[in-house]
Design an enzyme around this catalytic site. Structure first.
Site, PDB file in Angstrom:
ATOM      1  N   GLU A   8      -3.042   0.056  -0.909  1.00 29.90           N
ATOM      2  CA  GLU A   8      -1.755   0.779  -0.864  1.00 29.90           C
ATOM      3  C   GLU A   8      -1.189   0.800   0.556  1.00 29.90           C
ATOM      4  O   GLU A   8       0.022   0.689   0.755  1.00 29.90           O
ATOM      5  CB  GLU A   8      -1.904   2.207  -1.403  1.00 29.90           C
ATOM      6  CG  GLU A   8      -2.417   2.300  -2.841  1.00 29.90           C
ATOM      7  CD  GLU A   8      -1.571   1.511  -3.829  1.00 29.90           C
ATOM      8  OE1 GLU A   8      -0.366   1.304  -3.568  1.00 29.90           O
ATOM      9  OE2 GLU A   8      -2.115   1.077  -4.863  1.00 29.90           O
ATOM     10  N   ASP A  46      -3.768  -7.007  -1.329  1.00 27.02           N
ATOM     11  CA  ASP A  46      -5.209  -7.240  -1.521  1.00 27.02           C
ATOM     12  C   ASP A  46      -5.822  -7.850  -0.266  1.00 27.02           C
ATOM     13  O   ASP A  46      -6.898  -7.444   0.176  1.00 27.02           O
ATOM     14  CB  ASP A  46      -5.447  -8.181  -2.710  1.00 27.02           C
ATOM     15  CG  ASP A  46      -5.363  -7.455  -4.049  1.00 27.02           C
ATOM     16  OD1 ASP A  46      -5.246  -6.216  -4.049  1.00 27.02           O
ATOM     17  OD2 ASP A  46      -5.409  -8.134  -5.092  1.00 27.02           O
TER      18      ASP A  46
HETATM   19 ZN   LIG Z   1      -0.341  -2.932  -5.360  1.00 28.86          ZN
END
Ligand SMILES: [Zn+2]
Length: 427
Positions: free
Chosen positions: A280, A363
């Site tokens: 996030e 990611d």
């Molecule tokens: Zn995401």
């Protein structure tokens, strides 16, 4: 262009978009059913056969139901346009109200109410039928109704002044009204983005600071390294409505927030919480919300220009079953909002591609600043708890999924770090 040509164009676009949606749904159902018998090898050690089959059944049930909804929505669209629905509501609103803006507002509200009433039974069945059947639903009927009332109130408080302003601009500011309307629309989008985390979302859910404990200790260092104030971190009582879990980043400036569903937090180990948080934070550091907003702002200028062109063209009204009424901007707005998705459905893969690129970037950020292995573990839990299929049809997924398929994401997370990649910051 003549009205007949535009009717033909609209009919062809509708047929194509419907055909495409049904074909993709069919592919998804076939693909998921074909892979139902065994857990994909990459997940064989981590996901049980029961969970895999439950995800397959849940996915298929939702796609099937979505097909019914798509078909009914298309029928309502035809009734509103060629069936004379918008024409009748336009005449009715003209008789009921004197003021030109008031009667156009009334028309827009009437069409919104019709569309809302059509989708209501679907929303009800999705919650108390499918979600309940698969054990996800925790919403009561009273809470569902209260949510509905709050949703309508928020839409009215935010939407009515904006609609009135745009109608007024269309009517009074001459040939360049659409540039002013675009400015108003853009300001509105940013206002909603600022209000959503601080004012709107708290109407529906409770947001509390992340409680003290192992998870909190694990993330303080990461937050400090990424320059994100820990007071921007919240836990949401998602468990009040559903057992689905998630985490998200929203807002901008002082209103930015990272939110964990309590359901997700309860399932993750501290290292996994840290990895999800790092993902996030990736969205935050890489300015994904802002980049998406900029693109949608640019696109909306194009759409406003198109609306200006269509609103001044009698063939646009007559082509969609309404007597030409270039003096009633409300009719143009309503027809535009009804017809646009038919032509833009084809852009779905582009939007999904853009969003999936951001997910991969977030990611990769998590791999650099936390742990790819921990994020992969967290994702497996998330997929399992949400009964998300691990074997989507690639084409269906390309059109509909804002997140990359599980297998692609996890393969990248667990790939050995390339020598050229920046060193990990976390120990
Ligand atoms: Zn995401």
């Amino acid at each position: 262009m003549t009205a007949t040509t535009f009717t033909a164009l609209f009919a062809v676009a509708l047929a194509l978009s419907l055909g495409l949606q049904l074909w993709l749904a069919r592919r998804q159902i076939t693909h998921v059913a074909a892979h139902r018998a065994a857990v994909p090898s990459a997940f064989a050690e981590r996901v049980g056969l029961d969970a895999h089959q439950r995800a397959a059944d849940y996915t298929i049930a939702r796609v099937r139901f979505g097909v019914v909804e798509t078909l009914l929505e298309a029928a309502v669209l035809l009734l509103l346009t060629f069936g004379g629905g918008v024409a009748a509501l336009a005449a009715l609103s003209a008789r009921a109200f004197d003021g030109p803006i008031l009667r156009d507002l009334a028309l827009m509200v009437a069409v919104a109410v019709v569309s809302g009433l059509v989708s209501l039974p679907f929303s009800y069945y999705r919650t108390f039928g499918i979600e309940a059947e698969f054990g996800f639903n925790r919403t009561t009927r009273a809470l569902w109704l209260a949510d509905l009332a709050r949703g309508v109130a928020v839409a009215a408080v935010l939407g009515l002044p904006l609609a009135a302003l745009i109608l007024w601009l269309m009517r009074t500011t001459g040939g360049w009204w659409w540039v002013l309307a675009w400015l108003a629309w853009t300001a509105f989008q940013f206002l909603v983005l600022a209000l959503y985390p601080t004012v709107i979302a708290p109407l529906f859910n409770k947001f509390s600071p992340l409680p003290e404990g192992a998870a909190r200790d694990a993330i303080e260092g990461l937050l400090a390294r990424c320059g994100f104030a820990s007071r921007g971190l919240y836990v949401m009582d998602g468990s009040r409505r559903s057992s689905h879990g998630n985490a998200f980043f929203t807002g901008f400036g002082r209103a930015r927030r990272i939110v964990f569903f309590d359901t997700l937090l309860a399932r993750l180990a501290p290292a996994e919480v840290e990895a999800v948080l790092a993902h996030e934070l990736g969205h935050f550091k890489l300015r994904h919300v802002m980049k998406t907003m900029v693109w949608s702002t640019v696109a909306s200028l194009g759409f406003m220009g198109l609306l200006a062109l269509l609103a001044a063209s009698p063939w646009f009204y007559r082509g969609l079953g309404v007597p030409a009424a270039t003096d009633r901007p409300g009719i143009a707005l309503v027809l535009f909002m009804l017809a646009l998705p038919v032509f833009t459905f084809i852009l779905g893969p582009l939007l999904s591609l853009y969003s999936r690129r951001h997910e991969f970037e977030a990611d990769a950020f998590a791999v650099r600043h936390s742990s790819g292995a921990a994020l992969a573990q967290a994702l497996v839990k998330l997929y399992e708890d949400n009964a998300s299929t691990l074997t989507p049809d690639p084409l269906y997924s390309a059109f509909h999924d804002s997140h990359p398929p599980a297998a692609a994401r996890i393969a990248r997370l667990e790939a050995p770090v390339a020598p050229s990649a920046p060193a990990r910051v976390a120990a």
